[in-house]
Design a protein around this motif. Structure first.
Motif, PDB file in Angstrom:
ATOM      1  N   VAL A 122      18.363  74.029  76.072  1.00  0.00           N
ATOM      2  CA  VAL A 122      17.293  74.672  76.823  1.00  0.00           C
ATOM      3  C   VAL A 122      15.934  74.330  76.218  1.00  0.00           C
ATOM      4  O   VAL A 122      14.967  74.094  76.931  1.00  0.00           O
ATOM      5  N   ASP A 123      15.894  74.330  74.872  1.00  0.00           N
ATOM      6  CA  ASP A 123      14.621  74.081  74.192  1.00  0.00           C
ATOM      7  C   ASP A 123      14.900  73.440  72.851  1.00  0.00           C
ATOM      8  O   ASP A 123      15.647  74.003  72.049  1.00  0.00           O
ATOM      9  N   LYS A 182      11.405  82.249  75.730  1.00  0.00           N
ATOM     10  CA  LYS A 182      11.468  81.653  74.401  1.00  0.00           C
ATOM     11  C   LYS A 182      11.021  82.706  73.407  1.00  0.00           C
ATOM     12  O   LYS A 182       9.910  83.205  73.479  1.00  0.00           O
ATOM     13  N   GLN A 196      17.760  75.666  71.142  1.00  0.00           N
ATOM     14  CA  GLN A 196      18.414  76.729  71.902  1.00  0.00           C
ATOM     15  C   GLN A 196      19.337  76.090  72.925  1.00  0.00           C
ATOM     16  O   GLN A 196      18.927  75.227  73.697  1.00  0.00           O
ATOM     17  N   SER A 237      12.024  71.731  71.408  1.00  0.00           N
ATOM     18  CA  SER A 237      10.670  71.227  71.207  1.00  0.00           C
ATOM     19  C   SER A 237      10.236  71.249  69.747  1.00  0.00           C
ATOM     20  O   SER A 237       9.344  70.494  69.354  1.00  0.00           O
ATOM     21  N   TYR A 288      10.997  79.993  81.252  1.00  0.00           N
ATOM     22  CA  TYR A 288      12.203  80.555  80.655  1.00  0.00           C
ATOM     23  C   TYR A 288      11.775  81.311  79.409  1.00  0.00           C
ATOM     24  O   TYR A 288      10.677  81.155  78.931  1.00  0.00           O
TER      25      TYR A 288
END
Lengths: 112, 117
Positions: B55-56, A99, B48, B58, A97
């Motif tokens: 989604v993210d 980023k 996000q 991290s 995806y």
């Protein structure tokens, strides 16, 4: 960690001159974007170039992309005092995806 | 078209206190981002969302930072407890579609400048 690294970190030019700043990145990308940040207008998107494009123009902006060297350059022609700002490159990686990762920025000062 | 709204614009707190930031994205934008920008550096993605799913995250320090996006619209970012190194500008951004659409432009809010004393 930040993927993009802009160069130079600071640049000072006279109004009317051209300004060139560079961005290097580490991993494969889908596209690369340039943003401008100043105290008055915050962070604003300038231009996007896709990985299959080599050059793109928008008004006084010219962006090039060299995927073999993993680098991009932003040229601002006929600079104005209002161009004084920090400029960031941001990359979308080509993983599962997208980023977006920003570099550390080039601080441009245009002297009237 | 209204832009991304954030509040407050400025916040000063002492270390170990809690703080919350609010973001209202552009209407219809599916993806919302929170960034931390320390002075002299580029924005660093914290989290996000696409609609109301993560989604993210991290790079979100989950021991002290949390974020939620209610009903896929507004979002809040919380820090509890704050540390001195959390002093930064917290930027919220939104984009129309996000991860599965190439080259989606992010629109940024004005940011919240946090000072931790």
């Amino acid at each position: 960690s930040q993927q993009g690294e802009e160069d130079p970190q600071a640049l000072s030019i006279q109004e009317g001159e051209n300004a060139t700043m560079n961005c290097s990145y580490k991993t494969s990308i889908n596209n690369l974007q340039w943003y401008r940040q100043n105290s008055g207008r915050g962070l604003v998107h300038l231009i996007l170039i896709r990985s299959n494009e080599r050059e793109k123009h928008s008004g006084r902006l010219r962006v090039t992309l060299d995927t073999s060297k993993k680098s991009s350059s932003l040229l601002i022609t006929a600079s104005r005092a209002a161009d004084t700002a920090s400029y960031f490159c941001a990359t979308d990686d080509s993983g599962g995806y997208q980023k977006v990762t920003f570099g550390i920025g080039t601080k441009l000062q245009v002297i009237p | 078209e209204a832009g991304v709204a954030q509040s407050p614009r400025y916040k000063i707190i002492e270390k170990r206190q809690s703080v919350a930031f609010w973001c209202n994205p552009i209407s219809g934008h599916a993806t919302l981002y929170w960034y931390q920008q320390i002075l002299g550096q580029g924005p660093k993605l914290l989290i996000q969302f696409q609609n109301n799913g993560v989604v993210d995250d991290s790079q979100l320090p989950k021991d002290r930072f949390s974020a939620e996006r209610l009903k896929g619209v507004d979002s809040t970012l919380k820090i509890q407890p704050a540390k001195l190194e959390d002093s930064a500008v917290y930027l919220c951004a939104s984009s129309l579609d996000g991860p599965r659409r190439e080259g989606d432009t992010q629109y940024f809010g004005p940011g919240t400048r946090l000072t931790v004393l």
